[in-house]
Design a protein around this motif. Sequence first.
Motif, PDB file in Angstrom:
ATOM      1  N   ASP A  58       0.817  -1.208   0.000  1.00 26.90           N
ATOM      2  CA  ASP A  58       0.000   0.000   0.000  1.00 26.90           C
ATOM      3  C   ASP A  58       0.852   1.259   0.000  1.00 26.90           C
ATOM      4  N   MET A  59       2.037   1.184   0.587  1.00 25.92           N
ATOM      5  CA  MET A  59       2.899   2.364   0.638  1.00 25.92           C
ATOM      6  C   MET A  59       4.326   1.939   0.963  1.00 25.92           C
ATOM      7  N   THR A  60       5.257   2.847   0.722  1.00 22.75           N
ATOM      8  CA  THR A  60       6.645   2.602   1.084  1.00 22.75           C
ATOM      9  C   THR A  60       7.173   3.784   1.875  1.00 22.75           C
ATOM     10  N   VAL A  61       8.171   3.498   2.698  1.00 22.52           N
ATOM     11  CA  VAL A  61       8.818   4.530   3.504  1.00 22.52           C
ATOM     12  C   VAL A  61      10.282   4.593   3.081  1.00 22.52           C
ATOM     13  N   THR A  62      10.727   5.762   2.651  1.00 23.73           N
ATOM     14  CA  THR A  62      12.107   5.961   2.228  1.00 23.73           C
ATOM     15  C   THR A  62      12.612   7.273   2.813  1.00 23.73           C
ATOM     16  N   LYS A  63      13.884   7.553   2.561  1.00 18.65           N
ATOM     17  CA  LYS A  63      14.474   8.808   3.017  1.00 18.65           C
ATOM     18  C   LYS A  63      15.356   9.355   1.910  1.00 18.65           C
ATOM     19  N   ALA A  64      15.193  10.637   1.594  1.00 19.07           N
ATOM     20  CA  ALA A  64      15.938  11.244   0.502  1.00 19.07           C
ATOM     21  C   ALA A  64      17.427  11.213   0.787  1.00 19.07           C
ATOM     22  N   ARG A  65      18.202  11.017  -0.272  1.00 16.82           N
ATOM     23  CA  ARG A  65      19.651  10.962  -0.128  1.00 16.82           C
ATOM     24  C   ARG A  65      20.204  12.360   0.125  1.00 16.82           C
ATOM     25  N   ALA A  66      21.159  12.441   1.044  1.00 14.55           N
ATOM     26  CA  ALA A  66      21.781  13.722   1.361  1.00 14.55           C
ATOM     27  C   ALA A  66      22.662  14.183   0.210  1.00 14.55           C
ATOM     28  N   ALA A  67      22.822  15.480   0.067  1.00 10.25           N
ATOM     29  CA  ALA A  67      23.663  16.033  -0.989  1.00 10.25           C
ATOM     30  C   ALA A  67      25.120  15.656  -0.745  1.00 10.25           C
ATOM     31  N   PRO A  68      25.913  15.427  -1.808  1.00 12.70           N
ATOM     32  CA  PRO A  68      27.330  15.070  -1.631  1.00 12.70           C
ATOM     33  C   PRO A  68      28.082  16.174  -0.904  1.00 12.70           C
ATOM     34  N   THR A  69      29.018  15.753  -0.079  1.00 14.30           N
ATOM     35  CA  THR A  69      29.831  16.732   0.657  1.00 14.30           C
ATOM     36  C   THR A  69      30.792  17.431  -0.290  1.00 14.30           C
ATOM     37  N   SER A  70      31.315  18.527   0.146  1.00 14.30           N
ATOM     38  CA  SER A  70      32.227  19.316  -0.682  1.00 14.30           C
ATOM     39  C   SER A  70      33.450  18.490  -1.065  1.00 14.30           C
ATOM     40  N   GLY A  71      33.747  18.465  -2.343  1.00 15.82           N
ATOM     41  CA  GLY A  71      34.916  17.725  -2.820  1.00 15.82           C
ATOM     42  C   GLY A  71      34.631  16.270  -3.105  1.00 15.82           C
ATOM     43  N   GLN A 114       2.822   0.767  13.992  1.00 13.06           N
ATOM     44  CA  GLN A 114       1.912   1.899  13.832  1.00 13.06           C
ATOM     45  C   GLN A 114       0.472   1.402  13.721  1.00 13.06           C
ATOM     46  N   LYS A 115      -0.450   2.213  14.184  1.00 14.51           N
ATOM     47  CA  LYS A 115      -1.868   1.869  14.121  1.00 14.51           C
ATOM     48  C   LYS A 115      -2.326   1.816  12.664  1.00 14.51           C
ATOM     49  N   GLY A 116      -3.046   0.754  12.321  1.00 14.91           N
ATOM     50  CA  GLY A 116      -3.550   0.598  10.962  1.00 14.91           C
ATOM     51  C   GLY A 116      -2.618  -0.137  10.031  1.00 14.91           C
ATOM     52  N   VAL A 117      -1.427  -0.554  10.529  1.00 16.62           N
ATOM     53  CA  VAL A 117      -0.467  -1.281   9.697  1.00 16.62           C
ATOM     54  C   VAL A 117      -0.616  -2.775   9.956  1.00 16.62           C
ATOM     55  N   GLU A 118      -0.811  -3.540   8.889  1.00 19.40           N
ATOM     56  CA  GLU A 118      -0.920  -4.995   9.014  1.00 19.40           C
ATOM     57  C   GLU A 118       0.451  -5.643   9.066  1.00 19.40           C
ATOM     58  N   SER A 119       1.356  -5.223   8.182  1.00 21.56           N
ATOM     59  CA  SER A 119       2.706  -5.779   8.168  1.00 21.56           C
ATOM     60  C   SER A 119       3.643  -4.802   7.465  1.00 21.56           C
ATOM     61  N   ALA A 120       4.930  -4.970   7.733  1.00 19.28           N
ATOM     62  CA  ALA A 120       5.959  -4.130   7.115  1.00 19.28           C
ATOM     63  C   ALA A 120       7.239  -4.945   6.995  1.00 19.28           C
ATOM     64  N   VAL A 121       7.935  -4.806   5.864  1.00 13.57           N
ATOM     65  CA  VAL A 121       9.211  -5.486   5.647  1.00 13.57           C
ATOM     66  C   VAL A 121      10.188  -4.495   5.031  1.00 13.57           C
ATOM     67  N   THR A 281      -4.123  -2.285   7.108  1.00 13.52           N
ATOM     68  CA  THR A 281      -5.173  -3.247   7.460  1.00 13.52           C
ATOM     69  C   THR A 281      -6.369  -3.138   6.521  1.00 13.52           C
ATOM     70  N   GLY A 282      -6.496  -2.019   5.861  1.00 13.66           N
ATOM     71  CA  GLY A 282      -7.584  -1.815   4.908  1.00 13.66           C
ATOM     72  C   GLY A 282      -7.309  -0.593   4.064  1.00 13.66           C
ATOM     73  N   SER A 283      -7.950  -0.523   2.883  1.00 14.62           N
ATOM     74  CA  SER A 283      -7.712   0.606   1.985  1.00 14.62           C
ATOM     75  C   SER A 283      -8.135   1.930   2.608  1.00 14.62           C
ATOM     76  N   GLN A 284      -9.138   1.899   3.481  1.00 13.32           N
ATOM     77  CA  GLN A 284      -9.582   3.132   4.113  1.00 13.32           C
ATOM     78  C   GLN A 284      -8.602   3.643   5.153  1.00 13.32           C
ATOM     79  N   GLN A 285      -7.633   2.833   5.522  1.00 13.46           N
ATOM     80  CA  GLN A 285      -6.650   3.222   6.535  1.00 13.46           C
ATOM     81  C   GLN A 285      -5.381   3.832   5.939  1.00 13.46           C
ATOM     82  N   ILE A 286      -5.239   3.788   4.602  1.00 14.00           N
ATOM     83  CA  ILE A 286      -3.976   4.185   3.979  1.00 14.00           C
ATOM     84  C   ILE A 286      -3.628   5.634   4.273  1.00 14.00           C
ATOM     85  N   THR A 287      -4.587   6.538   4.098  1.00 15.36           N
ATOM     86  CA  THR A 287      -4.318   7.959   4.324  1.00 15.36           C
ATOM     87  C   THR A 287      -3.932   8.227   5.770  1.00 15.36           C
ATOM     88  N   ALA A 288      -4.657   7.605   6.716  1.00 12.71           N
ATOM     89  CA  ALA A 288      -4.358   7.814   8.135  1.00 12.71           C
ATOM     90  C   ALA A 288      -2.993   7.249   8.504  1.00 12.71           C
TER      91      ALA A 288
END
Length: 481
Positions: A58-71, A114-121, A281-288
């Motif tokens: 239903d969704m994924t959780v990621t984190k944006a890559r940091a900008a390269p350091t100087s040099g 988290q509330k409303g989450v059935e599973s996560a990997v 747990t359900g499609s109605q829970q995705i936004t929450a």
Amino acid sequence: MFGICLKRELGRRKKAALVIALGLALGIALVITVNSVSAGMTQAQDKVLESLYGLGTDMTVTKARAAPTSGSSGGPDFTFDAQSSGSSTQSSDRVMTQGGQTLKSALVARVAAQKGVESAVGALSLNVTGVDGSFTQGKAQSSSGTGNSGGQGRPGGGTSTGQPQVRGGGADFNVNSYSVVGVDVVHQDLGPLSPMKITSGRTFTSSQTGAKAAVVGKSYAKEKKYKVGSTFKISGTRFTVIGIATPDSSESDTDVFVPLKAAQTLGDAKNQVTTVYVRATGSQQITAVKKEITADISGTTVTTSADLASTVSGSLSTASSLATSVGKWLSVAVLVAAFLVAALLTSSTVSRRVREFGTLKALGWPSGNVTRQVVGESMVNGLIGGALGIALGVGAAYTVTAISPKLTAQLGGTGGAGGMGGGPGRQAAQNTTEIALSAPVSLTTIALAVGLAVTGGLIAGAMGGWRASRMRPADALRSVS
């Protein structure tokens, strides 16, 4: 008595009944066609999106890559020993995490709580760039020439020697870049391997958490001529192909799947992942759930299937918009017009039957019987129109499916890191996919058509019956010439 009168009157007024039935049939057929095409659009869009996220994700959780350091460019670098004499074979693999910053594996359990989450990997996306080839060192040679007698070279002439020059040598290298994804072998029903079908060999077992085994994508296996049992090396570690996987729809951006722990070792990312796949747990829970994860875990990007759907463009998106907006409004307008025409024609027919209904009332028929007579005739007209409409609508839907017009869908980036697929570089890619349009007719659509036919008959009968019930026996006597 009621059935006899109903049959007789319908037989006497075949043309009027056919006109009413055809009007309802056209409206119902248009509703069936539009609903079927709209359902086909939804299926086509789902097929496109399945190439970006796993089935059941239903969704994924990621984190944006940091900008390269100087040099630092942040790109791959290779160091070779080119000092040895003669021809020297060199080979090196550069393994880099792809798809955003890495997240701690403990975050997977935190998201799952988290509330409303059935599973996560969790999954770890890697990009492997392999360079394989050889250097050939050149040889230094001195250039020489013969001067003229009495020249300006040496006194008395002779041979002059220039600076040494390197002749020969060079390099011949092949570059092989491919994607590797580490999957949780214990929970393969969720994540990047879930939309893949094993067409040869087998998938991982739950005990192979750190095994040097690999499932290879069909396209990559064909390119490299891998079969079940073949072996290959990634950064010096030898893996054995245990299965060949084919995506259920579109093409997968992942070339090699390995157990998560093995991927973490290759990428020097112990206890780290790049993407967390989440099932609500359900499609109605995705936004929450999205709001809760975003608020509780700062710095992460939560991408849902709805976010990806908004990035689909091309003729599929245009046709989908027409089917869901213009098509549905048009079908409603035509249906309302068909109902009004049926009601007006029924009312007009009643006005021409003044003598008949007045005589029946004079013979003792109560107003309720007259109303039931008109409503019964309208219901039969509605059911005939419904049958014709279903036949026309189903025929149109099957015609669309048989022709299977091609629609294109362009998949753009969502702005997040890694999108929902977790594949390397997928968030920046824009691929064009061709989808064949179908128009499936569901039992729900058929039930809707039957309901519309009954409703149309009731509306027409109600108007006609109301007018018939107001007639008096005296009206029949006045109509006698």
